[in-house]
Design an enzyme around this catalytic site. Structure first.
Site, mmCIF file in Angstrom:
data_model
loop_
_atom_site.group_PDB
_atom_site.id
_atom_site.type_symbol
_atom_site.label_atom_id
_atom_site.label_comp_id
_atom_site.label_asym_id
_atom_site.label_seq_id
_atom_site.Cartn_x
_atom_site.Cartn_y
_atom_site.Cartn_z
ATOM 1 N N ARG A 135 21.476 25.363 -20.467
ATOM 2 C CA ARG A 135 22.573 25.377 -19.493
ATOM 3 C C ARG A 135 23.661 24.474 -20.030
ATOM 4 N NH1 ARG A 135 22.298 24.683 -13.035
ATOM 5 N NH2 ARG A 135 21.560 26.816 -13.322
ATOM 6 N N LYS A 152 26.320 10.293 -29.060
ATOM 7 C CA LYS A 152 26.801 9.774 -30.359
ATOM 8 C C LYS A 152 27.726 10.774 -31.041
ATOM 9 C CE LYS A 152 22.230 7.797 -31.022
ATOM 10 N NZ LYS A 152 20.995 8.102 -31.755
ATOM 11 N N ARG A 157 16.735 24.195 -9.343
ATOM 12 C CA ARG A 157 15.926 25.410 -9.343
ATOM 13 C C ARG A 157 15.676 25.996 -10.728
ATOM 14 N NH1 ARG A 157 18.086 24.571 -4.832
ATOM 15 N NH2 ARG A 157 19.803 23.960 -6.175
ATOM 16 N N THR A 158 16.732 26.168 -11.506
ATOM 17 C CA THR A 158 16.561 26.904 -12.766
ATOM 18 C C THR A 158 15.669 26.121 -13.709
ATOM 19 O OG1 THR A 158 18.787 27.726 -12.413
ATOM 20 C CG2 THR A 158 17.824 28.111 -14.588
ATOM 21 N N HIS A 178 24.659 33.997 -15.533
ATOM 22 C CA HIS A 178 23.376 33.360 -15.199
ATOM 23 C C HIS A 178 22.353 34.494 -15.100
ATOM 24 C CE1 HIS A 178 20.500 30.556 -13.826
ATOM 25 N NE2 HIS A 178 21.158 29.971 -12.836
HETATM 26 N N1 CP Z 1 20.492 28.785 -8.589
HETATM 27 C C1 CP Z 1 20.677 27.798 -9.492
HETATM 28 O O1 CP Z 1 21.150 28.029 -10.633
HETATM 29 O O2 CP Z 1 20.323 26.555 -9.047
HETATM 30 P P1 CP Z 1 20.337 25.226 -9.911
HETATM 31 O O3 CP Z 1 21.770 24.913 -10.248
HETATM 32 O O4 CP Z 1 19.698 24.172 -9.060
HETATM 33 O O5 CP Z 1 19.559 25.498 -11.172
#
Ligand code: CP
Length: 306
Positions: A106, A85, A56-57, A134
């Site tokens: 991320r 590496k 999603r993100t 998040h």
């Molecule tokens: N909600 C969320 O962070 O989903 P993903 O891990 O799929 O990005």
């Protein structure tokens, strides 16, 4: 104020700034389907550095960038990058900033986005740092509540599941503490909300902890369910003790308000059975879809300052 702003923690936002993002997201809802007609970010490049899996993100950021006319770059698998590496996060960020206008990152390490923001000349957006934060998920969560319930004040919110390792609920509970919310935290003893977060939010709003959803389900306007974060448990045996222990049942919904909305940041494992997807209270797929307009608004604010 917005131009080149890093988004590392939801704590970086005032209540007024959060409300401004939500208002601008509302303006983006129709463009999330058709694309913004002016393509205002057509001269911008969005880099997505995902050192952990995401559906999603990552994809909603990429969709948001494309709907605004921006280009996208990012790697597929870590194995295809120079990280294998031995290249450090800081060196990777220093390189990618020269190829892009904003870095969406991320990373499994808590604090990684803050570290990246200290070295990058371009703005950095935290798309999840370990069990930390998040923040853009929280903005779309608040957008969902506001859109689906019509308000963010004077509501009763329950957050259930892995409150220890779940970064979405860390950010969300901090943001909710800016509003007039009655907050209920439902988890097993071993997965309670970290004390420093609990202490912070308890000074601003009424917070009650529970071990059983039955105790409170009838009072809730919002039930936010989270997955138990298997990947963050240092000991797999500890995960096995709580796996499958917290899940929503149709019998819970018989006691709940008809107007309840059920949210989940997704992915889910077994904490919401698929039969609940057809209940009118289920909003988690709509919630995920709101990721696009909200991230369109965020990119626009950061890259154009308006
Ligand atoms: N909600 C969320 O962070 O989903 P993903 O891990 O799929 O990005």
């Amino acid at each position: 104020m917005w131009l080149n702003k890093d988004i590392v923690s939801i704590g970086d936002f005032s209540k007024e700034e959060i409300l401004e993002v939500l208002e601008r997201s509302e303006n983006m809802v129709s463009y999330a389907k058709t694309g913004h007609p002016e393509k205002p970010l057509r001269d911008k490049i969005v880099a997505t550095l995902f050192f952990e899996p995401s559906t999603r993100t990552r994809l909603s950021f990429e969709s948001a960038a494309m709907r605004m006319g921006a280009g996208i770059l990012g790697f597929g698998a870590l194995e295809s990058t120079s990280v294998v590496k031995g290249e450090t996060l800081i060196d990777t960020v220093r390189i990618v900033e020269s190829y892009s206008d904003v870095i969406v990152i991320r990373h499994p390490m808590e604090g990684a986005a803050r570290l990246a923001s200290e070295f990058a000349q371009v703005p950095v957006i935290n798309a999840g740092d370990g069990a930390g934060q998040h923040p853009t998920q929280t903005l779309l969560d608040l957008f969902t509540i506001k859109r689906e319930l019509g308000k963010l004040d004077n509501i009763c919110v329950g957050i259930m599941g892995d409150l220890k390792y779940g970064r979405t609920v860390h950010s969300l509970s901090k943001a909710l503490s800016l509003f007039k919310i009655d907050l209920h935290l439902i988890s097993p003893e071993t997965l309670k909300m970290p004390k420093h977060i609990l202490k912070d939010i308890s000074t601003k709003i009424k917070v009650q902890e529970h071990e059983d959803l039955e105790e409170i389900v009838q009072d809730l306007d919002v039930l936010y369910v989270t997955r138990i974060q298997k990947e963050r448990f240092p000991d797999p045996e500890e995960y096995k003790k709580v796996a499958g222990s917290y899940y929503l049942k149709t019998s819970h919904l018989q006691k709940a308000k008809k107007s309840l909305i059920i949210m989940h940041p997704l992915p889910r494992v077994d904490e919401i059975p698929v039969e609940i997807d057809n209940y009118p209270q289920a909003r988690y797929f709509k919630q995920a879809a709101y990721g696009v307009p909200v991230r369109m608004a965020i990119l626009d604010l950061i890259l154009r300052g308006e």
